[in-house]
Design a protein around this motif. Structure first.
Motif, PDB file in Angstrom:
ATOM      1  N   ASN A 325      10.029  34.444 111.202  1.00 20.45           N
ATOM      2  CA  ASN A 325       9.003  33.546 111.757  1.00 20.45           C
ATOM      3  C   ASN A 325       9.521  32.125 111.905  1.00 20.45           C
ATOM      4  O   ASN A 325       9.265  31.455 112.906  1.00 20.45           O
ATOM      5  CB  ASN A 325       7.772  33.528 110.853  1.00 20.45           C
ATOM      6  N   LEU A 326      10.232  31.695 110.882  1.00 23.94           N
ATOM      7  CA  LEU A 326      10.778  30.335 110.925  1.00 23.94           C
ATOM      8  C   LEU A 326      11.722  30.189 112.111  1.00 23.94           C
ATOM      9  O   LEU A 326      11.711  29.176 112.806  1.00 23.94           O
ATOM     10  CB  LEU A 326      11.524  30.015 109.628  1.00 23.94           C
ATOM     11  N   LEU A 327      12.520  31.228 112.330  1.00 27.46           N
ATOM     12  CA  LEU A 327      13.456  31.159 113.459  1.00 27.46           C
ATOM     13  C   LEU A 327      12.689  31.162 114.783  1.00 27.46           C
ATOM     14  O   LEU A 327      13.045  30.446 115.717  1.00 27.46           O
ATOM     15  CB  LEU A 327      14.444  32.319 113.403  1.00 27.46           C
ATOM     16  N   ASP A 328      11.614  31.942 114.834  1.00 28.22           N
ATOM     17  CA  ASP A 328      10.773  31.943 116.041  1.00 28.22           C
ATOM     18  C   ASP A 328      10.226  30.553 116.309  1.00 28.22           C
ATOM     19  O   ASP A 328      10.194  30.090 117.438  1.00 28.22           O
ATOM     20  CB  ASP A 328       9.586  32.900 115.855  1.00 28.22           C
ATOM     21  N   PHE A 329       9.764  29.972 115.229  1.00 24.99           N
ATOM     22  CA  PHE A 329       9.158  28.647 115.355  1.00 24.99           C
ATOM     23  C   PHE A 329      10.164  27.613 115.837  1.00 24.99           C
ATOM     24  O   PHE A 329       9.865  26.734 116.629  1.00 24.99           O
ATOM     25  CB  PHE A 329       8.566  28.244 113.996  1.00 24.99           C
ATOM     26  N   SER A 330      11.391  27.718 115.342  1.00 25.21           N
ATOM     27  CA  SER A 330      12.345  26.644 115.600  1.00 25.21           C
ATOM     28  C   SER A 330      13.256  26.916 116.783  1.00 25.21           C
ATOM     29  O   SER A 330      14.104  26.105 117.084  1.00 25.21           O
ATOM     30  CB  SER A 330      13.197  26.430 114.346  1.00 25.21           C
ATOM     31  N   ARG A 331      13.051  28.074 117.430  1.00 22.91           N
ATOM     32  CA  ARG A 331      13.939  28.376 118.554  1.00 22.91           C
ATOM     33  C   ARG A 331      13.858  27.282 119.604  1.00 22.91           C
ATOM     34  O   ARG A 331      12.787  26.828 119.971  1.00 22.91           O
ATOM     35  CB  ARG A 331      13.541  29.710 119.171  1.00 22.91           C
ATOM     36  N   THR A 332      15.012  26.832 120.116  1.00 21.96           N
ATOM     37  CA  THR A 332      15.011  25.750 121.112  1.00 21.96           C
ATOM     38  C   THR A 332      14.447  26.273 122.421  1.00 21.96           C
ATOM     39  O   THR A 332      14.472  27.456 122.695  1.00 21.96           O
ATOM     40  CB  THR A 332      16.441  25.233 121.354  1.00 21.96           C
ATOM     41  N   ARG A 333      13.955  25.318 123.205  1.00 22.90           N
ATOM     42  CA  ARG A 333      13.326  25.723 124.459  1.00 22.90           C
ATOM     43  C   ARG A 333      14.355  26.145 125.478  1.00 22.90           C
ATOM     44  O   ARG A 333      15.337  25.457 125.690  1.00 22.90           O
ATOM     45  CB  ARG A 333      12.541  24.537 125.028  1.00 22.90           C
ATOM     46  N   GLN A 334      14.108  27.259 126.077  1.00 28.01           N
ATOM     47  CA  GLN A 334      14.953  27.640 127.199  1.00 28.01           C
ATOM     48  C   GLN A 334      14.011  28.136 128.288  1.00 28.01           C
ATOM     49  O   GLN A 334      12.937  28.641 127.997  1.00 28.01           O
ATOM     50  CB  GLN A 334      15.936  28.727 126.798  1.00 28.01           C
ATOM     51  N   ARG A 335      14.421  27.940 129.523  1.00 23.77           N
ATOM     52  CA  ARG A 335      13.534  28.316 130.611  1.00 23.77           C
ATOM     53  C   ARG A 335      13.382  29.827 130.655  1.00 23.77           C
ATOM     54  O   ARG A 335      14.355  30.580 130.605  1.00 23.77           O
ATOM     55  CB  ARG A 335      14.107  27.814 131.930  1.00 23.77           C
TER      56      ARG A 335
END
Ligand code: ADP
Ligand code: MG
Length: 509
Positions: A325-335
């Motif tokens: 979940n933490l990784l989901d939350f912190s994933r950088t934005r990509q188009r």
């Protein structure tokens, strides 16, 4: 607004409806000023014209009184000569002038009555008639009858009257001239009064509110986003300006809040990504070791030992979930270029929570219109969004209730998902914090406080937005807006899904 007693009680006057209507706007004030100025200028011009033409008429009349007196004096000159030299030709000459006097008196009779009185005029008229009669008698007799005292007396009366009338007329004319002279000053007075009124209006309707606006701007600049409006009288235009400014301040406050939130999320994202990555490997090692241990030595352990190792495995799995979940939350934005069928997202997620809902006595009401356009996004991430929202909703309705999912078009180019529950609701303070990671009101072990943080982050990554309305005891609505996929966007292929999963698998390894 308490106003000290003023020579122009405008604030009180402005409370009356018609005046407010007229003077309540700069436009109206200009119109009123224009009307008042042009009306008073016209009135003053008319008055001036009237006075001047009256003066002209009086001067013309005065000329006639001069004529009258001149004729009387001529008649008397010939009378004197006649009485001195006893020559009747003098009387004939004088008669010419006497003949002019009668029509003049007739002509001036009205004015004479006006400037003196009817009685005076009648006396004068008698004198004129009497003198003319005496004149005729004298002219008819060869020698003056008697010593001419009668004629002299009547002549003197005639002169006195003519002089008196002339003086009276002159006095009247002088008065008219004075009036004409005074008029410009009256005009000046009216003009000054008007200017005072204008200054007062400008000060009340513009300067004071402007001053207030200044303080409002200062307040907003120093971070007070609720500076309040202006209560006193103000023109419509000022009112609009202050209101617009107030609105801007409120919107600034909201934007500031959003910016803060976004900044906080970004900082937290970086921080949690670091921790999650660091925890991932040791956690995997713990799971792996526990599993191996159970396989190798399981047979030689008693039940209690196996239960303990089972606990280790369960807890490390839970820890792995949190890290995911933490990784989901912190994933950088990509188009995101893939598109997903909106109904599929909702249906697949609902089937995940169906059992849990049934267990809690929650009725499901799913409203999916036909022909919904696909949204831009990945199925897995969006499932995560809706399952988190649905699970929260079910958890909020421990005693049963209705969970509604409503999907509709949101022009111009979004889909709107309303997830409505009839649960316990939240107070405003809670609502303000729910998207923070690790914020939870649930007891330890039940909630991680990561669900909505992940929802927020995924929705943002999809170029969408999420909002919430909640009322204690009545329920909560979460509204998710997701952009509709462009028509040329190809549907999410298996390859795309795989790479998305691969990213997760990588995070878990
Ligand atoms: P968690 O569910 O682990 O507590 P979430 O991030 O999903 O974390 O939710 C955070 C908090 O928001 C919850 O603890 C709860 O207080 C509140 N919340 C979320 N959804 C709802 C809801 N539908 N009704 C009432 N409260 C809610
Ligand atoms: Mg949750």
């Amino acid at each position: 607004m308490s106003e000290p007693s003023h020579f122009l009680p405008l604030p009180r006057l402005l409370k009356t409806q018609p005046l407010r209507w007229l003077l309540g706007s700069v436009k109206g004030q200009i119109l009123a000023l224009f009307l008042v100025t042009s009306i008073s200028a016209s009135v003053l011009t008319l008055m001036d014209y009237r006075d001047l033409s009256m003066l002209k008429r009086r001067l013309l009349l005065e000329d006639r009184y001069h004529d009258l007196l001149d004729n009387v004096l001529e008649v008397r000159r010939y009378e004197k000569n006649y009485l001195l030299y006893k020559d009747r030709s003098n009387l004939v000459e004088g008669g010419h002038y006497l003949a002019k006097i009668e029509p003049l008196v007739l002509n001036l009779s009205g004015d004479m009555v006006e400037i003196t009185s009817r009685k005076t005029f009648e006396e004068f008229h008698d004198v004129v008639v009497g003198y003319a009669k005496t004149h005729r008698v004298y002219q008819a007799s060869a020698a003056p009858p008697g010593d001419g005292a009668l004629m002299r007396r009547q002549g003197r009366e005639l002169t006195d009257f003519a002089t008196m009338f002339l003086r009276a007329k002159q006095k009247e004319t002088r008065k008219a001239i004075e009036n004409v002279l005074l008029l410009p000053f009256a005009f000046l007075g009216v003009f000054f009064l008007l200017m005072l009124l204008v200054m007062r209006l400008v000060s009340l309707g513009l300067l004071r509110p402007l001053k207030r606006l200044q303080t409002i701007i200062r307040d907003v600049a120093t971070g007070d986003y609720n500076p309040g409006g202006y209560e006193g009288f103000q023109t419509e235009e000022m009112h609009g300006l202050i209101e617009a400014f107030d609105r801007m301040a409120r919107e600034l406050a909201v934007n500031q809040e959003h910016l803060l939130q976004a900044g906080k999320m970004a900082a937290l994202g970086t921080f949690t990504a670091g921790i999650a990555h660091e925890l991932n490997n040791p956690l995997n090692n713990i799971s792996l070791t526990a599993e191996t241990y159970l396989e190798e030595y399981g047979d030689r352990m008693d039940d209690e030992g196996r239960e303990l190792i089972g606990d280790v495995l369960a807890q490390s799995e839970r820890a792995c979930d949190i890290v995911k979940n933490l990784l989901d939350f912190s994933r950088t934005r990509q188009r995101i270029r893939t598109s997903v069928d909106a109904s599929e997202i909702v249906r697949s997620t609902v089937s995940l929570v169906k059992n849990q809902a049934a267990l809690s006595g929650v009725k499901l009401d799913i409203r999916l219109p036909e022909g919904l356009p696909p949204v831009r996004g990945s199925l897995r991430s969006l499932q995560q969004v809706f399952s988190n929202l649905l699970i929260n909703a079910v958890q909020a309705m421990a005693g049963g209730g209705t969970l509604t999912v409503d999907v509709k078009d949101e022009p111009p180019d979004s889909l709107r998902f309303d997830i409505r529950d009839t649960g316990m609701g939240m107070d405003p303070e809670t609502v303000g914090r729910i998207f923070e990671p690790f914020f939870t009101t649930k007891e330890a072990g039940k909630g991680t406080g990561l669900g909505l943080a992940v929802v927020y982050s995924i929705v943002k990554r999809h170029g969408g937005s999420i909002g919430v309305k909640s009322e204690i005891g009545a329920g909560t609505v979460f509204t998710v807006l997701l952009p509709v996929a462009e028509t040329e966007g190809e549907p999410a292929g298996p390859e795309q899904e795989r790479s998305e999963n691969a990213a997760h698998a990588g995070g878990n390894s």
